[in-house]
Design a protein around this motif. Structure first.
Motif, short mmCIF file in Angstrom:
data_model
loop_
_atom_site.label_atom_id
_atom_site.label_comp_id
_atom_site.label_asym_id
_atom_site.label_seq_id
_atom_site.Cartn_x
_atom_site.Cartn_y
_atom_site.Cartn_z
N ILE A 117 -15.63 9.84 3.29
CA ILE A 117 -15.79 8.76 2.31
C ILE A 117 -17.26 8.71 1.89
N CYS A 135 -15.91 3.55 9.18
CA CYS A 135 -15.45 4.92 8.95
C CYS A 135 -15.30 5.67 10.27
N ASN A 140 -13.05 8.75 9.93
CA ASN A 140 -13.60 9.36 8.72
C ASN A 140 -15.09 9.64 8.86
N LEU A 400 -8.82 2.29 5.29
CA LEU A 400 -9.53 3.57 5.32
C LEU A 400 -8.67 4.68 5.90
#
Length: 415
Positions: A117, A135, A140, A400
């Protein structure tokens, strides 16, 4: 390979390590991130002083400086936000049943990380900690490109988080910060389709528009916050005044502060004098429609076509409306899909407002200032999505992630 491509490729590679980590392992690292940020408080505040000095030289407005400013309380908020993220369930790997087919196939959906991201933001150094932690927990990698105004603060916060990563033999590229604030690098960053999976811009209207218009990667918009309070004819005035005061004056330079006050005509004559007194005591500048104008001291007359401004200061627009439906029409025309509030004791009106208003967060008898990931139990937020794909409202851990189909069989074949 360019600087931006190198960062992006490294983040993609690093994210593969994170995607297979257990929740326990991730939580251990996050707690160390929180500890390192607190331990680095003195250095972070010194870095922030440099940013604030530059902001003063650039003559940036008060709302911008407020968002830029760090202090001990705001660092504690960052630390506590990370700890709350630790306490939340990790969505990665969660399964939900879809169906069992006649042939015995078990169809499920499983939550998975998005990948990498990219956050592009202005002025808010706390985004570095919030986005990095969210994240990380959701599996992520993240690339953070903050504005030049907050660069020293963001780098200091990221450095503390990198120490926790390195202690646990993890690549610091899991939380990457673009340390070159050159604007032309943004265009290159939002073109890294091989390495970045989602772009989230967070800042002024100009930034959002530029990223949305030029990105080759899917974008979730965190657009401006033109939030309204509608005081219904069946409102409790004491509640309404408290919610108005809190929403407008508690902190003005944020996207969930109130920018518009709508009052039903049946109670305008009783409520607006009370509101005027309170707002005058708080030194709030008034922009009022023709029907509301006479209740205030030296207001600016605002034509019905000129509402919808995000003031981000001690200023508000006031309009007297004919009905709940009229309030809904106003919000539909001038709102920004962020947060809308109704004060009413009428359950039917409250339910109609919640159903009809197109906003990511709709409040009944509660301050707009609760429209925040930490206040809604998400730990922190990476932004407030004002578009509906794939998230709407404050984006926490689940926002997310995506879902993939997982199918379990016992040797079935298609005939």
């Amino acid at each position: 390979m360019s600087y931006i491509e190198t960062i992006s490729k490294a983040a993609k590679s690093a994210s593969k390590r994170l995607a297979i980590m257990s929740e326990q392992q991730k939580n251990k690292v996050l707690l160390r991130m929180a500890e390192h940020i607190k331990a680095a408080q003195e250095g972070i505040l010194k870095a922030n002083e440099k940013d604030l000095a530059q902001a003063k030289e650039m003559d940036l407005d008060d709302a911008f400086v407020d968002r830029l400013t760090l202090n001990e309380q705001r660092i504690d908020d960052m630390v506590n936000g990370i700890k709350e993220i630790v306490s939340l369930e990790d969505p990665v790997g969660n399964r939900r049943s879809v169906t069992t087919r006649p042939n015995g196939l078990e169809i499920e959906k499983m939550r998975i990380p998005l990948g990498v991201i990219c956050m592009i933001y202005e002025s808010r150094p706390n985004v570095t900690a919030d986005a990095g932690a969210l994240c990380f927990k959701s599996g992520n990698g993240v690339i953070l490109r903050g504005g030049k105004e907050a660069l020293n603060s963001s780098l200091a916060i990221a450095d503390a988080m990198h120490k926790a990563l390195q202690e646990n033999d993890l690549p610091k590229e899991l939380v990457s910060v673009v340390d070159n604030p050159a604007r032309e690098l943004v265009t290159e960053l939002i073109s890294q389709t091989d390495y970045i999976d989602l772009v989230i811009p967070r800042g002024g209207e100009g930034l959002i528009k530029f990223v949305s218009d030029n990105s080759k990667i899917p974008v979730i918009q965190h657009f401006k916050g033109v939030c309204h309070l509608y005081v219904d004819k069946d409102a409790d005035f004491e509640k309404a005044l408290k919610i108005l005061e809190n929403g407008k004056t508690q902190r003005t330079g944020v996207c969930n502060a109130l920018e518009g006050l709508l009052v039903h005509e049946q109670i305008a004559g009783d409520f607006l004098p009370l509101a005027a007194k309170m707002l005058q005591e708080k030194a709030v500048k008034i922009n009022a429609c023709q029907r509301s104008h006479g209740f205030f001291l030296s207001p600016i007359l605002l034509p019905d076509t000129e509402f919808g401004e995000e003031y981000l200061g001690l200023e508000i627009a006031v309009r007297t409306v004919n009905s709940l439906e009229h309030a809904l029409e106003h919000i539909d025309q001038f709102g920004s899909h962020h947060t809308e509030v109704i004060v009413t004791e009428n359950k039917d009106s409250a339910e109609l407002f919640q159903r009809a208003v197109d906003a990511s967060v709709v409040m009944v008898n509660a301050s707009s200032r609760f429209s925040d990931g930490s206040q809604l139990g998400l730990g922190a937020e990476i932004g407030i999505a004002t578009t509906k794909l794939h998230a709407y409202g404050p984006m926490g851990l689940e926002s997310l992630t995506a879902e993939k189909f997982v199918v379990t069989g016992e040797g079935q074949i298609r005939v």
